[in-house]
Structure formats: structure tokens, C-alpha cells
Design a protein around this motif. Structure first.
Motif, PDB file in Angstrom:
ATOM      1  N   TYR A 157       0.824  -1.220   0.000  1.00 59.47           N
ATOM      2  CA  TYR A 157       0.000   0.000   0.000  1.00 59.47           C
ATOM      3  C   TYR A 157       0.854   1.265   0.000  1.00 59.47           C
ATOM      4  CZ  TYR A 157      -3.778  -3.272   0.443  1.00 59.47           C
ATOM      5  OH  TYR A 157      -4.630  -4.311   0.199  1.00 59.47           O
ATOM      6  N   MET A 174     -10.043  -4.273  -7.229  1.00 59.81           N
ATOM      7  CA  MET A 174     -10.913  -4.490  -6.076  1.00 59.81           C
ATOM      8  C   MET A 174     -12.350  -4.090  -6.400  1.00 59.81           C
ATOM      9  SD  MET A 174      -8.861  -5.982  -4.277  1.00 59.81           S
ATOM     10  CE  MET A 174     -10.244  -6.485  -3.308  1.00 59.81           C
ATOM     11  N   SER A 178     -15.760  -6.348  -6.163  1.00 59.23           N
ATOM     12  CA  SER A 178     -16.897  -5.941  -5.326  1.00 59.23           C
ATOM     13  C   SER A 178     -18.233  -6.011  -6.058  1.00 59.23           C
ATOM     14  CB  SER A 178     -16.682  -4.512  -4.811  1.00 59.23           C
ATOM     15  OG  SER A 178     -15.686  -4.550  -3.831  1.00 59.23           O
ATOM     16  N   GLY A 203     -11.573   0.548   4.579  1.00 58.82           N
ATOM     17  CA  GLY A 203     -10.731  -0.018   3.519  1.00 58.82           C
ATOM     18  C   GLY A 203     -11.619  -0.289   2.318  1.00 58.82           C
ATOM     19  N   GLY A 204     -12.594   0.588   2.121  1.00 56.48           N
ATOM     20  CA  GLY A 204     -13.644   0.376   1.109  1.00 56.48           C
ATOM     21  C   GLY A 204     -13.228   0.742  -0.299  1.00 56.48           C
ATOM     22  N   GLY A 205     -11.936   1.058  -0.497  1.00 58.25           N
ATOM     23  CA  GLY A 205     -11.441   1.346  -1.847  1.00 58.25           C
ATOM     24  C   GLY A 205     -12.137   2.560  -2.435  1.00 58.25           C
ATOM     25  N   PHE A 225     -14.316   4.607   3.857  1.00 60.56           N
ATOM     26  CA  PHE A 225     -13.114   5.080   4.540  1.00 60.56           C
ATOM     27  C   PHE A 225     -11.911   4.326   3.980  1.00 60.56           C
ATOM     28  CE2 PHE A 225     -10.126   4.727   8.133  1.00 60.56           C
ATOM     29  CZ  PHE A 225      -9.966   6.061   8.467  1.00 60.56           C
ATOM     30  N   VAL A 230      -6.393   6.919  -1.998  1.00 60.27           N
ATOM     31  CA  VAL A 230      -7.393   6.045  -2.644  1.00 60.27           C
ATOM     32  C   VAL A 230      -8.709   6.795  -2.861  1.00 60.27           C
ATOM     33  CG1 VAL A 230      -8.727   3.904  -2.388  1.00 60.27           C
ATOM     34  CG2 VAL A 230      -6.329   3.960  -1.697  1.00 60.27           C
ATOM     35  N   GLY A 245      -8.213   8.414   5.651  1.00 59.23           N
ATOM     36  CA  GLY A 245      -7.623   8.272   6.984  1.00 59.23           C
ATOM     37  C   GLY A 245      -6.888   6.956   7.107  1.00 59.23           C
ATOM     38  N   ASP A 246      -6.492   6.653   8.337  1.00 60.03           N
ATOM     39  CA  ASP A 246      -5.722   5.435   8.616  1.00 60.03           C
ATOM     40  C   ASP A 246      -6.498   4.599   9.635  1.00 60.03           C
ATOM     41  OD1 ASP A 246      -3.944   3.508   9.421  1.00 60.03           O
ATOM     42  OD2 ASP A 246      -2.300   4.897   9.858  1.00 60.03           O
ATOM     43  N   MET A 247      -6.906   3.406   9.211  1.00 58.86           N
ATOM     44  CA  MET A 247      -7.753   2.572  10.092  1.00 58.86           C
ATOM     45  C   MET A 247      -7.016   2.103  11.338  1.00 58.86           C
ATOM     46  SD  MET A 247      -8.048  -0.765   7.674  1.00 58.86           S
ATOM     47  CE  MET A 247      -6.603  -1.552   6.993  1.00 58.86           C
ATOM     48  N   PHE A 248      -5.683   2.236  11.363  1.00 61.81           N
ATOM     49  CA  PHE A 248      -4.955   1.866  12.581  1.00 61.81           C
ATOM     50  C   PHE A 248      -5.064   2.981  13.631  1.00 61.81           C
ATOM     51  CE2 PHE A 248      -3.049  -0.887   9.423  1.00 61.81           C
ATOM     52  CZ  PHE A 248      -3.069  -2.102  10.093  1.00 61.81           C
ATOM     53  N   LYS A 260     -14.417  -5.712   4.076  1.00 60.79           N
ATOM     54  CA  LYS A 260     -14.409  -6.719   3.009  1.00 60.79           C
ATOM     55  C   LYS A 260     -12.995  -6.882   2.476  1.00 60.79           C
ATOM     56  CE  LYS A 260     -15.495  -7.649  -1.724  1.00 60.79           C
ATOM     57  NZ  LYS A 260     -14.379  -7.044  -2.460  1.00 60.79           N
ATOM     58  N   TRP A 261     -12.499  -8.092   2.611  1.00 54.95           N
ATOM     59  CA  TRP A 261     -11.155  -8.430   2.133  1.00 54.95           C
ATOM     60  C   TRP A 261     -10.105  -7.485   2.720  1.00 54.95           C
ATOM     61  CZ3 TRP A 261     -10.395 -10.464  -3.575  1.00 54.95           C
ATOM     62  CH2 TRP A 261     -10.447 -11.859  -3.530  1.00 54.95           C
ATOM     63  N   ILE A 262     -10.248  -7.180   4.014  1.00 51.78           N
ATOM     64  CA  ILE A 262      -9.292  -6.311   4.687  1.00 51.78           C
ATOM     65  C   ILE A 262      -8.393  -7.116   5.625  1.00 51.78           C
ATOM     66  CG2 ILE A 262      -9.057  -4.383   6.335  1.00 51.78           C
ATOM     67  CD1 ILE A 262     -10.108  -3.613   3.546  1.00 51.78           C
TER      68      ILE A 262
HETATM   69  C1  LIG Z   1      -7.732  -5.734  -0.528  1.00 51.25           C
HETATM   70  S1  LIG Z   1      -8.262  -4.074  -0.643  1.00 51.25           S
HETATM   71  C2  LIG Z   1      -9.989  -4.243  -0.288  1.00 51.25           C
HETATM   72  C3  LIG Z   1     -10.794  -3.106  -0.849  1.00 51.25           C
HETATM   73  C4  LIG Z   1     -12.309  -3.277  -0.686  1.00 51.25           C
HETATM   74  N1  LIG Z   1     -12.689  -3.509   0.678  1.00 51.25           N
HETATM   75  C5  LIG Z   1     -12.792  -4.402  -1.555  1.00 51.25           C
HETATM   76  O1  LIG Z   1     -12.876  -5.533  -1.114  1.00 51.25           O
HETATM   77  O2  LIG Z   1     -13.061  -4.145  -2.735  1.00 51.25           O
HETATM   78  C6  LIG Z   1      -7.656  -3.372   0.861  1.00 51.25           C
HETATM   79  C7  LIG Z   1      -7.984  -1.904   1.033  1.00 51.25           C
HETATM   80  O3  LIG Z   1      -7.456  -1.460   2.311  1.00 51.25           O
HETATM   81  C8  LIG Z   1      -6.982  -0.150   2.146  1.00 51.25           C
HETATM   82  N2  LIG Z   1      -6.029   0.180   3.223  1.00 51.25           N
HETATM   83  C9  LIG Z   1      -4.768  -0.278   3.367  1.00 51.25           C
HETATM   84  N3  LIG Z   1      -4.223   0.243   4.471  1.00 51.25           N
HETATM   85  C10 LIG Z   1      -5.142   1.071   5.034  1.00 51.25           C
HETATM   86  C11 LIG Z   1      -5.157   1.899   6.192  1.00 51.25           C
HETATM   87  N4  LIG Z   1      -4.087   1.980   6.991  1.00 51.25           N
HETATM   88  N5  LIG Z   1      -6.291   2.609   6.467  1.00 51.25           N
HETATM   89  C12 LIG Z   1      -7.379   2.531   5.645  1.00 51.25           C
HETATM   90  N6  LIG Z   1      -7.425   1.739   4.527  1.00 51.25           N
HETATM   91  C13 LIG Z   1      -6.316   1.033   4.225  1.00 51.25           C
HETATM   92  C14 LIG Z   1      -6.329  -0.200   0.769  1.00 51.25           C
HETATM   93  O4  LIG Z   1      -6.089   1.077   0.248  1.00 51.25           O
HETATM   94  C15 LIG Z   1      -7.333  -1.022  -0.015  1.00 51.25           C
HETATM   95  O5  LIG Z   1      -8.319  -0.216  -0.619  1.00 51.25           O
END
Ligand SMILES: C[S@@+](CC[C@H](N)C(=O)[O-])C[C@H]1O[C@@H](n2cnc3c(N)ncnc32)[C@H](O)[C@@H]1O
Length: 360
Positions: A157, A174, A178, A203-205, A225, A230, A245-248, A260-262
């Protein structure tokens, strides 16, 4: 040195075929990639009836040095692997000539269908994403988080944040996944979204999944988010908003968080951190919400051998491209419990993936 261990010559010859088949399996992937790049599924689709080899070759953008014979060899392997099929051109059966037709698999490869897997396939077969596979054995002997880092010097990423081409490829891949995923979720477990007032797709892309949910449930406030680069070009509309933002660090408060797929992208400690942020987001003002997860459950009955193999391949992809893993139910339960969740529910299978609801 005598390799024989008491096997018959026939057994050794069969074993050789098995090993060669294994080693050359990448040729299936590359032949598929070539067919997509040449637009073969769309050409056969627009032909409207079984397309003979000479018709296909004439419709392709071929150099004069490439004859029908090369097209025949490419198509022969793709027919063998079930991507295309052959059918008699003359329905009455008088003429024995055969032509290529689409199968269920190649219908998912058409450009102009909302359910197309084309961007996903071209994404995973992009040279930047296949390069890390050559670094697997090096990675086994160093302390990099994933072979992707060994190959490219950065984690996926982070790399995508610096390489707009890869950012686009990942987002489109992605988004294409979806389209089909949300169709399956809405047809098989629509109830998971009923009664919610707000949902954050973390992480919804670029928002494909959330947009479809927002359309299906017009009174549900949906937030997508994801990392700032992205969502940078996504526009808010009606009941769909975008937030970088940053999910962490934190995730937006909502009745439900969709992942989904996160989680399969991350190791256990990182998943626990993300889930703790999700728990904070769904427990506020005396409300208690839920986390909805769409991911693989290894060992969960998928009903067919091909889906099990797909799960095993996804797990390897998670090891090589990110530093994640696919988890069995026990491994899922462990991270839920460590993040402070008390129980979960698994919905009936959605192909090789499952849907889980997790509650505080
Ligand atoms: C495998 S993709 C899944 C995207 C979407 N959920 C889907 O299934 O179509 C992982 C997503 O997590 C996001 N991501 C990675 N690190 C992240 C972070 N620290 N905070 C928020 N999103 C993050 C990526 O940018 C990416 O869009």
C-alpha cells in the motif's frame, strides 16, 4: 544416481508429467492474460455465434507474421482449461466445422459487463504484482514482512501511494471484485444490512461495494473510509460519503463497520488493532453495533475442490504480496476475542468466501 525407489517406469513417467504440469501452470495464467489483452472474449461475444478459427484470427489485431496456427494453439489451451468452449457452427449438424463460444468463465471476462473480473485478473498478473513471486525463497531467508517488500523495497500500500499506475490497477481490481461480491451478499444475506442507520466500509477502496449498498438501502448513511490517495478523487453523493484516513488510528463511528477483504491483508497483531478501532466506532452513545466481515474461512465447507484450491492460492498471495494470511475459524475466533468481541455468527457460504457478523 539412480532416482528409482522401486517405482515402475510408468509411475515415473506419470510423475514427470505431474511435475511438469505443476511447473508450467503459470502458462495457463499467461495465456489467459494474452486473451484478455487481445480482447478475445469480447470479439467472440460480438460475433454472436460460434466463431471459427479463421474468423477469430481475421478479427484479431495480428501482425502478418502471426498465422492462424498461433491463435489455434493459444485457444486450444484455453478451451482445455474451460475458459472457452467449442461448438458446431452449423446447428443442423451437417457441417462438422466447430467455432469458439464463451463459457460462464469467459462471460466474466467481458469488458462491458458490470460483473467483469477482467480488471482483477489483469491486476494480479501485472508484472509489478508477479515480480514478488520470484523473491519468495529470498524472503524465506530474510526478515522482510513480505516478498513484495523484498522485490520492490516498499510494502504494497506504501508502493501504491507512490505509483499512481499501481494505485489505479489495485483500485480497479478491487472494484471489479466488489461488483460480484455485493450481488452475492444482497441475494443471499441482505438481512445483515436491515435495520442499520449508518455503515462505514473501512478499507472500502473507491466505494463500489458501499455505493451498491447505499443504492439498495436509500435511508442508510454509508461512509467509504480508505487511505487518502485512494479516496482522493471520489465525490460524495446522496447517502454515500468518502473519508480519507488510517484505520490503525481511528475509523468513523457507525452502527456497522464493513471489512471486506481487509483483515486477510494483515497479521494477527495488526488485525487486533484494526478490530479494536472498529469496536470503538460501533460502541458509542450507549449503542452497540456490529462488524461485518467478508473474507475466507479456511477449512469451512465450500462444497467443491476448486474453491478449496482457490482459498489455498489466496493464502499464498496474502503471504507474498502483503503480510497477511487466510484464517480458519479457530484463528478468526482468537483475534475476535483478543480485540474484545464476545461472539460471532457465520452466514451460509458465498463461494470461496464467507460473511461473518462480529459483536462486542
Ligand atoms: C484488498 S483491498 C480491499 C478493498 C475493498 N474492501 C474491496 O474488497 O473491494 C484493501 C484496502 O485497504 C486499504 N487500506 C490499506 N491500508 C489502510 C489503512 N491503513 N487505512 C485505511 N485503509 C487502508 C487499501 O487502500 C485497499 O483499498
Amino acid at each position: 544416481m539412480d532416482l528409482s525407489n522401486g517405482e515402475s517406469v510408468s509411475e515415473l513417467i506419470q510423475a514427470q508429467a505431474d511435475v511438469l504440469n505443476h511447473a508450467m501452470s503459470f502458462i495457463k495464467s499467461m495465456s489467459l492474460k494474452c486473451a484478455l489483452e487481445l480482447g478475445i472474449p469480447d470479439i467472440i461475444q460480438s460475433h454472436g455465434k460460434p466463431m471459427t478459427l479463421s474468423e477469430l484470427a481475421a478479427a484479431l489485431p495480428l501482425h502478418p507474421a502471426r498465422g492462424d496456427h498461433s491463435v489455434h494453439r493459444l485457444m486450444r489451451v484455453l478451451v482445455h482449461t474451460g475458459i472457452f468452449a467449442l461448438q458446431k457452427v452449423d446447428e443442423t449438424g451437417h457441417d462438422q466445422e466447430e467455432g469458439y463460444v464463451l463459457t460462464h468463465a469467459s462471460r466474466l471476462l467481458l469488458k462491458d459487463t458490470s460483473l467483469s473480473c477482467r480488471p482483477f485478473i489483469l491486476g494480479i498478473l501485472d508484472p509489478d504484482l508477479t515480480k514478488p513471486w520470484h523473491f519468495m525463497s529470498t524472503w524465506f531467508q530474510n526478515d522482510d514482512p513480505a516478498p513484495f517488500k523484498t522485490a520492490h523495497g516498499r510494502a504494497l500500500y506504501d508502493y501504491a501511494g507512490h505509483e499512481p499506475r499501481i494505485n489505479l490497477i489495485l483500485n480497479e481490481a478491487m472494484a471489479s471484485d466488489s461488483q460480484l461480491a455485493i450481488k452475492a451478499v444482497i441475494s443471499k444475506c441482505k438481512g445483515v444490512f436491515e435495520g442499520l442507520q449508518s455503515l462505514a466500509d473501512v478499507g472500502g477502496g473507491t466505494g463500489t461495494m458501499a455505493a451498491a449498498i447505499a443504492q439498495e438501502f436509500p435511508t442508510l448513511e454509508c461512509i467509504v473510509f480508505d487511505l487518502p490517495h485512494v479516496v482522493a478523487h471520489s465525490q460524495d453523493r446522496d447517502n454515500l460519503k468518502f473519508l480519507g484516513g488510517d484505520m490503525f488510528e481511528a475509523v468513523p463511528p457507525a452502527d456497522a463497520i464493513l471489512l471486506k477483504w481487509i483483515l486477510h491483508n494483515w497479521n494477527d497483531a495488526e488485525c487486533v488493532k484494526i478490530l479494536k478501532r472498529c469496536k470503538e466506532a460501533i460502541t458509542r452513545n450507549g449503542k452497540i453495533g456490529k462488524v461485518i466481515i467478508m473474507d475466507i474461512i479456511m477449512g469451512h465447507d465450500t462444497g467443491d475442490k476448486r474453491s478449496v484450491e482457490t482459498q489455498l492460492l489466496c493464502d499464498m498471495a496474502m503471504m507474498v504480496v502483503v503480510q497477511g494470511q487466510e484464517r480458519n475459524e479457530k484463528e478468526w475466533a482468537k483475534i475476535f476475542s483478543e480485540a474484545g468481541f464476545s461472539h460471532y455468527k457465520i452466514y451460509p457460504k458465498l463461494g470461496f468466501r464467507s460473511l461473518l457478523e462480529v459483536y462486542p
